[in-house]
Motif scaffolding. Structure first.
Motif, mmCIF file in Angstrom:
data_model
loop_
_atom_site.group_PDB
_atom_site.id
_atom_site.type_symbol
_atom_site.label_atom_id
_atom_site.label_comp_id
_atom_site.label_asym_id
_atom_site.label_seq_id
_atom_site.Cartn_x
_atom_site.Cartn_y
_atom_site.Cartn_z
ATOM 1 N N MET A 1 0.848 -1.189 0.000
ATOM 2 C CA MET A 1 0.000 0.000 0.000
ATOM 3 C C MET A 1 0.889 1.246 0.000
ATOM 4 S SD MET A 1 -2.807 1.268 2.811
ATOM 5 C CE MET A 1 -3.742 -0.246 2.632
ATOM 6 N N ASN A 2 0.656 2.132 -0.957
ATOM 7 C CA ASN A 2 1.446 3.353 -1.075
ATOM 8 C C ASN A 2 0.620 4.524 -0.566
ATOM 9 O OD1 ASN A 2 3.153 5.414 -1.702
ATOM 10 N ND2 ASN A 2 3.071 5.142 -3.923
ATOM 11 N N LEU A 3 1.052 5.132 0.523
ATOM 12 C CA LEU A 3 0.330 6.252 1.120
ATOM 13 C C LEU A 3 0.940 7.600 0.733
ATOM 14 C CD1 LEU A 3 -0.264 4.831 4.714
ATOM 15 C CD2 LEU A 3 -1.817 4.772 2.758
ATOM 16 N N ASP A 4 1.919 7.580 -0.156
ATOM 17 C CA ASP A 4 2.581 8.818 -0.556
ATOM 18 C C ASP A 4 1.803 9.522 -1.664
ATOM 19 O OD1 ASP A 4 4.668 8.354 1.197
ATOM 20 O OD2 ASP A 4 5.842 7.247 -0.294
ATOM 21 N N PHE A 5 1.886 10.854 -1.675
ATOM 22 C CA PHE A 5 1.372 11.616 -2.798
ATOM 23 C C PHE A 5 2.312 11.456 -3.991
ATOM 24 C CE2 PHE A 5 -0.464 14.763 0.488
ATOM 25 C CZ PHE A 5 -1.646 14.048 0.557
ATOM 26 N N THR A 6 1.770 11.656 -5.185
ATOM 27 C CA THR A 6 2.606 11.649 -6.380
ATOM 28 C C THR A 6 3.463 12.918 -6.404
ATOM 29 O OG1 THR A 6 1.009 12.842 -7.746
ATOM 30 C CG2 THR A 6 0.775 10.428 -7.613
ATOM 31 N N PRO A 7 4.530 12.941 -7.204
ATOM 32 C CA PRO A 7 5.307 14.180 -7.314
ATOM 33 C C PRO A 7 4.457 15.370 -7.733
ATOM 34 C CG PRO A 7 6.525 12.343 -8.266
ATOM 35 C CD PRO A 7 5.167 11.817 -7.938
ATOM 36 N N GLN A 8 3.479 15.146 -8.624
ATOM 37 C CA GLN A 8 2.605 16.235 -9.055
ATOM 38 C C GLN A 8 1.753 16.739 -7.889
ATOM 39 O OE1 GLN A 8 2.897 13.258 -10.588
ATOM 40 N NE2 GLN A 8 3.878 13.827 -12.533
ATOM 41 N N GLN A 9 1.290 15.826 -7.059
ATOM 42 C CA GLN A 9 0.488 16.229 -5.899
ATOM 43 C C GLN A 9 1.335 16.941 -4.861
ATOM 44 O OE1 GLN A 9 -1.089 12.343 -5.063
ATOM 45 N NE2 GLN A 9 -3.008 12.714 -6.163
ATOM 46 N N GLU A 10 2.564 16.523 -4.681
ATOM 47 C CA GLU A 10 3.463 17.226 -3.766
ATOM 48 C C GLU A 10 3.705 18.654 -4.252
ATOM 49 O OE1 GLU A 10 4.426 16.382 -0.932
ATOM 50 O OE2 GLU A 10 4.510 14.183 -0.772
ATOM 51 N N THR A 11 3.878 18.812 -5.558
ATOM 52 C CA THR A 11 4.075 20.152 -6.127
ATOM 53 C C THR A 11 2.834 21.007 -5.924
ATOM 54 O OG1 THR A 11 5.612 19.306 -7.785
ATOM 55 C CG2 THR A 11 4.567 21.420 -8.250
ATOM 56 N N LEU A 12 1.660 20.410 -6.128
ATOM 57 C CA LEU A 12 0.403 21.123 -5.905
ATOM 58 C C LEU A 12 0.289 21.572 -4.452
ATOM 59 C CD1 LEU A 12 -2.499 21.935 -6.852
ATOM 60 C CD2 LEU A 12 -3.215 19.640 -6.150
ATOM 61 N N ALA A 13 0.581 20.675 -3.515
ATOM 62 C CA ALA A 13 0.498 21.017 -2.101
ATOM 63 C C ALA A 13 1.422 22.178 -1.758
ATOM 64 C CB ALA A 13 0.839 19.794 -1.244
ATOM 65 N N LYS A 14 2.630 22.151 -2.282
ATOM 66 C CA LYS A 14 3.597 23.218 -2.012
ATOM 67 C C LYS A 14 3.102 24.551 -2.578
ATOM 68 C CE LYS A 14 8.521 24.331 -2.597
ATOM 69 N NZ LYS A 14 8.379 25.593 -3.352
ATOM 70 N N ARG A 15 2.560 24.513 -3.782
ATOM 71 C CA ARG A 15 2.085 25.746 -4.422
ATOM 72 C C ARG A 15 0.925 26.358 -3.633
ATOM 73 N NH1 ARG A 15 -1.820 26.765 -8.240
ATOM 74 N NH2 ARG A 15 -2.126 24.558 -8.750
ATOM 75 N N VAL A 16 -0.045 25.541 -3.250
ATOM 76 C CA VAL A 16 -1.198 26.064 -2.513
ATOM 77 C C VAL A 16 -0.778 26.506 -1.110
ATOM 78 C CG1 VAL A 16 -3.506 25.545 -1.646
ATOM 79 C CG2 VAL A 16 -2.790 24.643 -3.860
#
Length: 379
Positions: A1-16
């Motif tokens: 089970m992978n509970l990590d965000f994708t790189p794109q989601q990590e970038t989105l989180a940082k931007r917001v």
């Protein structure tokens, strides 16, 4: 089970997160005192693409998955819960429209939502019908020039700012199957704002629909299908609201833990005392677990599975856990927590409302009970 965000989601989180830290958080207290967003905020949020997160790309949106929408709302809520509501409404309404509108309707409706020129409200709740939403009394009567909607909608977030609404009215028999949905401009609709305990800048209020004219082409989907379609959307929105609650609770805990490291008593930081540290640990654990259940629901929706069980588990639990975490943070900070000039008191006022929004604990527990026990054995 992978509970990590994708790189794109990590970038989105940082931007917001960066946007929220710069353009939202510094104005939270003043917006609360004024009971309105600061001028220009909605335009700035639109420029960040926050209203188009669930709108398909061909209509000017980002077409993001449900997990990504959760990320956006979590980051915004940590800065100021009140600013989440126009984004949440756009995601829920945009999703309902995208799933039920015909091509011409989508081309007419969705670009405005994505661009933020159409600020949307969800008009379901009535003064006498909250949890029992299938009993709404607002009536839509058909005539040669379209529909006339007569009734009242209340406890509607973003009433102060909404230019358009997804409004629900009775077009047929009693019960859920007699309710239709209409997406329409709100020009000329009488509004009254509520005076609330928290989320004061969110602009909650009521609409008075005095024979509001709605065109035939503004009927969403089939007549009588409106209530069923929006209830499907709640499987995602309840998980999103749960994440908003978790973010508020976590932000308050972060403030309390920082305070516990700075404040000294009896010659050492108060975090050295178990009576201070252990309650914070307990609430951090509860919030972490609630967050995981919320994202489980969103991931299920993205995978095409039914998200209702984890979403409703999260919805009855996460707002309660968040409220209790903020309360403990207030106690940890003492007089600084109690003061409206401190960082926690407003969060406590704000988060309490999430125990009501989009379904009470009793309503969501009922959904869970029917999943676990079956309708024949459940309340």
């Amino acid at each position: 089970m992978n509970l990590d965000f994708t790189p794109q989601q990590e970038t989105l989180a940082k931007r917001v997160r960066e946007f929220a830290a710069d353009r939202v958080a510094p104005f939270r207290a003043e917006s609360d005192r004024r009971a309105e967003y600061r001028p220009g905020l909605l335009a700035e949020m639109a420029a960040e693409g926050l209203f188009g997160v669930r709108v398909p790309e061909e209509f000017g949106g980002q077409g993001l998955d449900a997990v990504s929408v959760g990320i956006v709302l979590e980051e915004l809520a940590a800065a100021d819960l009140s600013v989440c509501y126009p984004v949440l409404n756009a995601a829920l309404v945009g999703g309902v429209l995208a799933a039920n509108g015909d091509p011409a309707q989508l081309a007419r409706w969705l670009p405005g939502i994505a661009a933020g020129t159409s600020v949307v409200a969800l008009g379901l709740t009535e003064a006498g019908h909250g949890t029992d939403a299938a009993a709404i009394e607002t009536v839509a009567e058909h005539s040669a020039d379209g529909w006339r909607l007569t009734g009242e909608k209340t406890s509607i977030m973003a009433t102060a700012y909404a230019t358009h609404g997804l409004l629900f009215a009775r077009t047929g028999e009693a019960g859920a199957r007699g309710i239709s949905a209409f997406y329409t401009p709100l020009h000329g609709v009488r509004r009254e704002l509520h005076t609330d305990l928290g989320c004061r800048s969110g602009g909650r209020g009521r609409f008075a629909l005095d024979g509001l004219r709605v065109a035939d082409e503004d009927l969403v989907g089939r007549p009588g299908a409106g209530f069923v379609e929006v209830m499907r959307g709640f499987g995602v929105s309840r998980a999103l609201i749960s994440l908003m609650a978790v973010a508020v609770g976590q932000a308050a805990l972060d403030e309390a833990m920082a305070h516990a490291g700075r404040r000294e008593a009896f010659g050492r930081p108060i975090g050295k005392f178990q009576s201070v540290a252990f309650p914070l640990v307990e609430h951090a654990t509860m919030l972490h677990a609630a967050r995981l259940v919320s994202y489980e629901a969103l991931a299920a929706a993205d995978a095409g599975r039914d998200p209702r069980l984890p979403a409703n588990m999260a919805k009855w639990w996460a707002p309660k856990a968040a409220m209790e975490a903020v309360h403990q943070s207030l106690l940890t900070m003492g007089h600084l927590g109690w003061s409206e000039d401190g960082p926690v008191a407003q969060r406590l006022r704000d988060v309490i409302g999430l125990q009501l929004a989009d379904g009470t604990a009793a309503a969501t527990k009922l959904v869970v009970a029917r999943h676990l026990l079956g309708r024949e054995a459940a309340p």
